[in-house]
Design an enzyme around this catalytic site. Structure first.
Site, PDB file in Angstrom:
ATOM      1  N   HIS A  52      39.173 -12.363   6.964  1.00  0.00           N
ATOM      2  CA  HIS A  52      38.599 -12.131   5.744  1.00  0.00           C
ATOM      3  C   HIS A  52      38.380 -13.419   5.157  1.00  0.00           C
ATOM      4  O   HIS A  52      37.975 -13.325   3.786  1.00  0.00           O
ATOM      5  CB  HIS A  52      39.603 -11.432   4.836  1.00  0.00           C
ATOM      6  N   LYS A 103      35.448 -11.479 -10.689  1.00  0.00           N
ATOM      7  CA  LYS A 103      35.873 -11.742  -9.511  1.00  0.00           C
ATOM      8  C   LYS A 103      37.046 -12.566  -9.583  1.00  0.00           C
ATOM      9  O   LYS A 103      37.173 -13.269 -10.678  1.00  0.00           O
ATOM     10  CB  LYS A 103      34.819 -12.126  -8.380  1.00  0.00           C
ATOM     11  N   ARG A 104      37.747 -12.994  -8.392  1.00  0.00           N
ATOM     12  CA  ARG A 104      38.865 -13.973  -8.815  1.00  0.00           C
ATOM     13  C   ARG A 104      38.167 -15.162  -8.904  1.00  0.00           C
ATOM     14  O   ARG A 104      37.224 -15.489  -8.583  1.00  0.00           O
ATOM     15  CB  ARG A 104      39.710 -13.974  -7.410  1.00  0.00           C
ATOM     16  N   LYS A 129      33.665 -19.659  -5.551  1.00  0.00           N
ATOM     17  CA  LYS A 129      32.730 -18.660  -6.164  1.00  0.00           C
ATOM     18  C   LYS A 129      31.724 -19.168  -6.983  1.00  0.00           C
ATOM     19  O   LYS A 129      30.778 -18.545  -7.418  1.00  0.00           O
ATOM     20  CB  LYS A 129      33.856 -17.599  -6.565  1.00  0.00           C
ATOM     21  N   THR A 132      32.755  -7.646  -2.166  1.00  0.00           N
ATOM     22  CA  THR A 132      32.190  -6.273  -2.271  1.00  0.00           C
ATOM     23  C   THR A 132      32.006  -5.842  -3.745  1.00  0.00           C
ATOM     24  O   THR A 132      31.258  -4.732  -3.976  1.00  0.00           O
ATOM     25  CB  THR A 132      33.837  -5.374  -1.913  1.00  0.00           C
ATOM     26  N   LYS A 182      29.194  -2.846  -5.099  1.00  0.00           N
ATOM     27  CA  LYS A 182      29.509  -2.109  -6.303  1.00  0.00           C
ATOM     28  C   LYS A 182      28.259  -2.147  -7.415  1.00  0.00           C
ATOM     29  O   LYS A 182      27.828  -1.279  -7.890  1.00  0.00           O
ATOM     30  CB  LYS A 182      30.724  -2.417  -6.914  1.00  0.00           C
TER      31      LYS A 182
END
Ligand code: DL6
Length: 823
Positions: free
Chosen positions: A366, A557-558, A563, A667, A671
């Site tokens: 992952h 998100k984290r 990111k 993910t 969504k």
């Protein structure tokens, strides 16, 4: 033969009232007039369970009777979200329950709020596991999820003066009505000690065997959770393990009269399942974490063999009965554990055992960040699991012989591929062990799987090309559309029927509706209502005000540097600067509210700095009389599945802005698209597939591609060059550096600024201008509500691929080869 089942009650309002009052009176021990909200919620949860119970017993019995090939999903994390609503829709009971409760003067909505979600995961990886078990049940696949019942899940996040403060998550405090403890099925797990060689007589031969003489033991108690399929009669099981001290352990010490020592021993054992490690991308060299990993896989393998296989089952045939799916490297210690069971306990020859083991495991990777690939120091692993280390050494020896043979003794290659790293310390590379043992290795989006083959695990992919495959992630449409977005669900069902809930490809039938002005109008109405619902929710929960009629621009998100929440906040700073400096007339700005949701790992200092920056920028922006008319920042604390379910359906714009080549899949991106948000994103992870499917016109692409970013890095990336050449960027960074958002104190955000100018590992500065350009395109598009909603409808219609049901089909075809049970 099992005893006849008592069947669950038939759904009716009167029946439900009866069951409910019985639960309230007889189990909860109270009467309606005196019942607290928690009493009422617990009684409701238990009532709903009744309606699923006979399906659960029947499914379990069928699995035991027919012994089909099963999927055993091994995951250290399951981020489940609230259970009540999911159970209600699965059993098709929502209306009956809501009417029944109303007849007693209770509002179902109030009881929903009483449920504390089990936060037994950090982020995407744990939520994915929860989506997968939902899909497996909905598709009637014989499957069991194995994991850890952490007493404390992911920490609760609070902000104090804008800085993250962590608090423990007491999710079990008010009782957990969805679990069933089975202490009678406890498993003993050993640790420590030493190994010894014993000689045995087998027929005429004297054979030498190695035995593990453990130093200490703990017990694993299983807690079962129902995993209801969506209205298909199947209820699978999620089995989470809780650690207990062995009785022998404390009894012995009690007998010596040392009460305090006995309690200490108990605490020591029970610590194993005490708390979820709040890391998701940086390994921690924590002994307790390795204990957790071994604890849960040892319990799970033992359980599968002892409880789910018939007595006397020939373990040579184990690969016919199960695929153990390794969710990342966390459960990989299961590989030497199965070898130990087969060789040491069952007397298998090594080669036989290895063939069985290789047939039973598959591995999902992952990540792409090298630092997130788990390694365990040999010293630690050898101390905690001495026999397993010996087994790993032997697996490695035989594997490296194969590498030498196929490579003509290329010793550099041997060092690169070895399961044992030599530098900076001797350590076991869990991803290598998993890759060597697994029948299949998969990445979680096309680009990610390609980068695994070409970069991260390239040597292995050259040796065994057929081992590598891709399964693009997915999300469950039950929770993330049907439950989270009732307005959109109703609209879709009215247009194309309700088959989409279990066959999400049917959303394609919505495509023509994108050109229907009436449908688009109703779609906008749903979005507006969702924004209103969100505004009420955040007002009640956090006292945050979300102005009506603004574009909702969401990044949840984290918190991680790759990111790039920093890129988003620099965009906000730029808008602020332009308005304050008079270079941009607020009248010309599309009003927007930028919503962040993110937890930072408690030990990740830079991530916590970034949280501080977002909150400080937010305070200044929101307090500025002119700016705040068109720009707001909202950062509700403690983003979790429950918040996601209210936030995502309200979003207009989904921020998926990682540096290309760093986000394995994502993910959240799926969504948002499924709920009709448009994405502004890089060519990274599953964004690539989202853009291909929804179409370039309905996606705002920006930034370097992965090969471009690699080339920039190769050539020697110099972030300060972008700062020097781009006055807009310079102004934004200078504002932060000068203390505009920290009361004039230049030191507060100095680490962020100097990191961006000096290193900027994730190329925020390189992508800055391209991101601003993309945001200009977003503004232009948003000014035309009709065109925007057309693009949003097309996002919904073309995102059916991202159902986790499709992911399950891909796993079944490419990896598991299990079959659904007859309904
Ligand atoms: O596959 C689920 C999820 C992906 O969508 C994210 O892109 C990825 O970052 C996440 N990976 C992890 C890594 N943890 N470890 N090791 O959480 O997995």
């Amino acid at each position: 033969e099992s005893t006849p089942l008592i069947t669950s009650p038939e759904p009716s309002v009167e029946g439900f009232v009866r069951e409910y009052l019985r639960e309230l009176n007889f189990t909860q021990g109270t009467v309606l007039e005196r019942a607290s909200t928690n009493d009422k919620y617990l009684a409701l949860a238990r009532t709903v369970r009744h309606y699923l119970m006979s399906r659960w017993m029947r499914t379990t019995n069928e699995h035991l009777r027919t012994q089909p090939k099963a999927v055993a999903y091994l995951s250290a994390e399951y981020l489940l979200g609230r259970q009540l609503d999911n159970a209600l829709i699965a059993a098709d009971l929502t209306e009956v329950a809501s009417e029944a409760l109303a007849s007693l003067g209770i509002d179902l909505a109030d009881l929903r709020e009483a449920e504390v979600e089990p936060g037994l995961g950090n982020g995407g990886l744990g939520r994915l596991a929860a989506c997968f078990v939902d899909s497996l049940a909905t598709m009637s696949i014989p499957a069991i999820g194995y994991g850890i019942r952490y007493e404390y899940g992911i920490f609760r996040q609070n902000f104090v003066d804008g800085w993250q403060v962590e608090e423990p998550d007491h999710w079990l405090d008010n009782g957990s009505p969805w679990e069933f403890a089975h202490p009678e099925h406890e498993v003993t797990v050993s640790f420590g000690g030493r190994t010894e060689t014993v000689t045995e007589q087998v027929g005429d031969d004297t054979v030498e065997r190695t035995r593990w003489v453990p130093g200490w033991k703990v017990l694993g108690v299983p807690y079962n959770y129902m995993v209801p399929g969506y209205r298909n009669g199947c209820v699978n099981t999620l089995r989470l393990w809780s650690a207990r001290a062995t009785h022998a352990f404390d009894l012995e010490i009690f007998n010596y009269g040392d009460y305090a020592e006995a309690v200490r021993a108990q605490t020591f054992a029970e610590n194993i399942s005490k708390v979820l490690y709040p890391e998701d991308s940086t390994p921690q060299g924590k002994e307790l974490r390795l204990q957790q990993q071994y604890f849960f896989v040892a319990c799970s393998l033992r359980d599968f063999i002892d409880q789910l296989l018939p007595e006397g089952f020939d373990l040579h045939r184990l690969p016919e009965r199960v695929c153990f799916q390794l969710n990342d490297t966390h459960p990989v210690i299961a590989v030497p554990e199965l070898m130990r069971i087969l060789v040491d306990e069952q007397g298998f020859a090594w080669d036989e055992a290895w063939e069985v083991t290789q047939g039973c495991f598959a591995y999902t990777c992952h990540t792409l960040l090298p630092e997130a690939l788990e390694v365990w120091p040999v010293e630690l692993l050898g101390r905690l699991l001495p026999r397993h280390l010996e087994i790993i050494y032997r697996i490695n020896d035989e594997f490296l012989d194969e590498v030498r043979e196929s490579s003509g003794d290329d010793e550099l290659l041997v060092r690169r591929m070895s399961i044992i790293a030599e530098h900076p310390q001797r350590a076991v590379r869990m991803a290598h062990l998993a890759t060597v043992a697994a029948t299949k290795v998969n990445g979680v989006a096309e680009l990610h799987s390609q980068l695994l083959r070409d970069k991260v695990l390239a040597d292995f992919a050259r040796l065994w090309p057929e081992k590598f495959t891709n399964v693009t992630n997915g999300v469950t449409p039950r929770r993330f559309v049907r439950l989270a977005n009732p307005g959109l669900s109703g609209l879709i069902t009215e247009a194309i029927g309700d088959g989409w809930v279990t066959d999400l490809d049917r959303l394609r039938d919505l495509e023509p509706m994108a050109d229907d002005p009436e449908f688009r109008r109703r779609f906008r109405e749903v979005k507006a209502a969702n924004k209103e619902r969100l505004a009420g929710f955040l007002e009640r929960r956090d006292g945050i005000e979300i102005p009506a009629d603004t574009m909702l621009d969401v990044m949840v998100k984290r918190l991680h540097e790759y990111k790039r929440q920093t890129l988003k906040i620099l965009h906000v700073v730029t808008l602020y600067d332009r308005i304050v400096s008079g270079r941009l007339d607020p009248e010309d700005v599309v009003p927007r509210t930028v919503v962040f949701g993110a937890k930072a790992a408690p030990g990740y200092a830079m991530a916590k700095q970034i949280i501080g920056l977002i909150n400080h920028v937010g305070s200044v922006v929101n307090a500025h009389p002119e700016v705040s008319r068109v720009l707001r920042v909202a950062f509700p604390a403690n983003y979790d599945v429950t918040v996601a379910e209210t936030l995502i359906p309200a979003a207009d714009l989904s921020e998926q802005i990682s540096l290309a080549g760093k986000e394995a899949s994502g993910t959240g991106n799926m969504k948002f698209a499924l709920n009709g948000a448009l994405t502004v994103g890089t060519d990274d992870g599953a964004n690539v597939e989202i853009r291909q499917l929804v179409g370039d016109d309905n996606f705002f692409l920006f930034g370097l591609t992965e090969p471009e970013a690699a080339a920039v890095a190769e050539a020697g990336y110099r972030p300060s060059a972008y700062y020097e050449e781009n006055p807009v960027l310079r102004r934004a960074l200078d504002l932060v550096a000068r203390g505009e958002f920290s009361g004039g104190d230049r030191r507060v955000f100095e680490p962020i600024v100097s990191n961006l100018l000096g290193e900027d590992r994730f190329m925020v500065l390189a992508d800055f201008q391209s991101y601003l350009d993309a945001q200009e395109r977003v503004e232009t598009a948003y000014r035309d509500p009709d065109a925007w909603s057309r693009a949003a409808v097309l996002n919904v219609a073309r995102s059916g691929f991202f159902s986790s049901d499709r992911s399950m089909r891909d796993y079944l075809d490419r990896i598991w080869h299990a079959e659904p049970m007859e309904a």
